[in-house]
Design a protein around this motif. Structure first.
Motif, PDB file in Angstrom:
ATOM      1  N   ALA A   1       0.865  -1.184   0.000  1.00 28.54           N
ATOM      2  CA  ALA A   1       0.000   0.000   0.000  1.00 28.54           C
ATOM      3  C   ALA A   1       0.895   1.226   0.000  1.00 28.54           C
ATOM      4  O   ALA A   1       1.917   1.259   0.688  1.00 28.54           O
ATOM      5  N   SER A   2       0.489   2.264  -0.761  1.00 24.27           N
ATOM      6  CA  SER A   2       1.442   3.318  -1.084  1.00 24.27           C
ATOM      7  C   SER A   2       0.885   4.731  -0.970  1.00 24.27           C
ATOM      8  O   SER A   2      -0.330   4.966  -0.987  1.00 24.27           O
ATOM      9  N   HIS A   3       1.821   5.665  -0.909  1.00 24.73           N
ATOM     10  CA  HIS A   3       1.511   7.094  -0.993  1.00 24.73           C
ATOM     11  C   HIS A   3       0.909   7.460  -2.354  1.00 24.73           C
ATOM     12  O   HIS A   3       0.340   8.547  -2.485  1.00 24.73           O
ATOM     13  N   ASP A   4       1.035   6.597  -3.346  1.00 28.76           N
ATOM     14  CA  ASP A   4       0.485   6.918  -4.666  1.00 28.76           C
ATOM     15  C   ASP A   4      -1.025   6.676  -4.751  1.00 28.76           C
ATOM     16  O   ASP A   4      -1.629   6.820  -5.810  1.00 28.76           O
ATOM     17  N   GLY A   5      -1.655   6.295  -3.624  1.00 29.28           N
ATOM     18  CA  GLY A   5      -3.093   6.110  -3.583  1.00 29.28           C
ATOM     19  C   GLY A   5      -3.569   4.749  -4.049  1.00 29.28           C
ATOM     20  O   GLY A   5      -4.769   4.550  -4.248  1.00 29.28           O
ATOM     21  N   THR A   6      -2.660   3.800  -4.202  1.00 34.32           N
ATOM     22  CA  THR A   6      -3.026   2.458  -4.641  1.00 34.32           C
ATOM     23  C   THR A   6      -2.485   1.406  -3.685  1.00 34.32           C
ATOM     24  O   THR A   6      -1.562   1.647  -2.917  1.00 34.32           O
ATOM     25  N   ALA A   7      -3.073   0.224  -3.783  1.00 33.06           N
ATOM     26  CA  ALA A   7      -2.482  -0.993  -3.232  1.00 33.06           C
ATOM     27  C   ALA A   7      -2.214  -1.916  -4.406  1.00 33.06           C
ATOM     28  O   ALA A   7      -2.905  -1.846  -5.432  1.00 33.06           O
ATOM     29  N   ARG A   8      -1.213  -2.756  -4.270  1.00 33.75           N
ATOM     30  CA  ARG A   8      -0.847  -3.636  -5.377  1.00 33.75           C
ATOM     31  C   ARG A   8      -0.587  -5.040  -4.859  1.00 33.75           C
ATOM     32  O   ARG A   8      -0.032  -5.216  -3.770  1.00 33.75           O
ATOM     33  N   LEU A   9      -0.992  -6.001  -5.657  1.00 33.27           N
ATOM     34  CA  LEU A   9      -0.834  -7.413  -5.308  1.00 33.27           C
ATOM     35  C   LEU A   9       0.177  -8.045  -6.256  1.00 33.27           C
ATOM     36  O   LEU A   9       0.052  -7.907  -7.479  1.00 33.27           O
TER      37      LEU A   9
END
Length: 200
Positions: A116-124
């Motif tokens: 989960a990131s400062h870029d406003g997304t979560a990634r799997l």
């Protein structure tokens, strides 16, 4: 039971620690620090067993795989790295975020990693190949944390935008948005039996 200090782990100097967690069998401790390292410690002796040097200037968070054979470390260089606890080797670097990841965790099976990131997304991600499986967008601000359901089939994201979102970890599909907080949501987790979600 007594509240007595059992062990003090000192190798990060005077730099702040961002996280400290036990291994699944509680024999080791993993710390992540502003000194740009994560460190693996023997709980019984207090010995530093491995030092994982960051790919950025700060290590934000570190977490164990369910088997305890790997760790994932999120750093401020827009990356998360997976390391071997046995050899100290960097196995994979996950590089698709456009801003600092604040959070990283393995799935219950250990087959995937969630960031989960400062870029406003979560990634799997696939934890063995580093392949990006799904990107979870839709938040209006920083995603503070993310968590898997106990069976690994769903996940939650928690954001500064005051919302928590429920997703399918299998398809990547958005399922529901939880609203009601008057400020940012720091964390959202599943109850053990999947019937409730707790957000704060």
């Amino acid at each position: 039971q007594s509240g007595e200090c059992i062990r003090t782990l000192q190798a990060h100097g005077d730099r702040p620690l961002f996280s400290a967690v036990f291994s699944p069998d509680a024999s080791q401790v993993l710390t992540a620090s502003r000194d740009a390292t994560a460190r693996l410690w023997c709980f019984n002796s207090g010995e530093c067993m491995q030092t994982f040097a960051s790919h950025g200037d700060v290590d934000m968070l570190a977490a164990f795989s369910p088997e305890g054979d790997r760790v994932v470390v999120a750093s401020d260089h827009r990356t998360a790295a997976i390391w071997s606890t046995e050899t100290g080797e960097c196995l994979l670097i996950l590089t698709d975020h456009s801003a600092t990841p604040k959070f990283a965790a393995f799935s219950p099976s250990g087959a995937q990693v969630l960031t989960a990131s400062h870029d406003g997304t979560a990634r799997l991600w696939c934890s063995r190949t580093g392949a990006l499986l799904h990107t979870f967008g839709g938040h209006l601000a920083v995603v503070n944390s993310a968590s898997f359901s106990p069976d690994g089939a769903m996940l939650l994201t928690a954001s500064i935008d005051g919302r928590a979102k429920l997703w399918s970890a299998i398809t990547g599909q958005w399922l529901h948005t939880l609203r009601g907080h008057g400020a940012g949501v720091n964390s959202a987790v599943f109850a053990p039996k999947l019937r409730q979600v707790h957000a704060s």
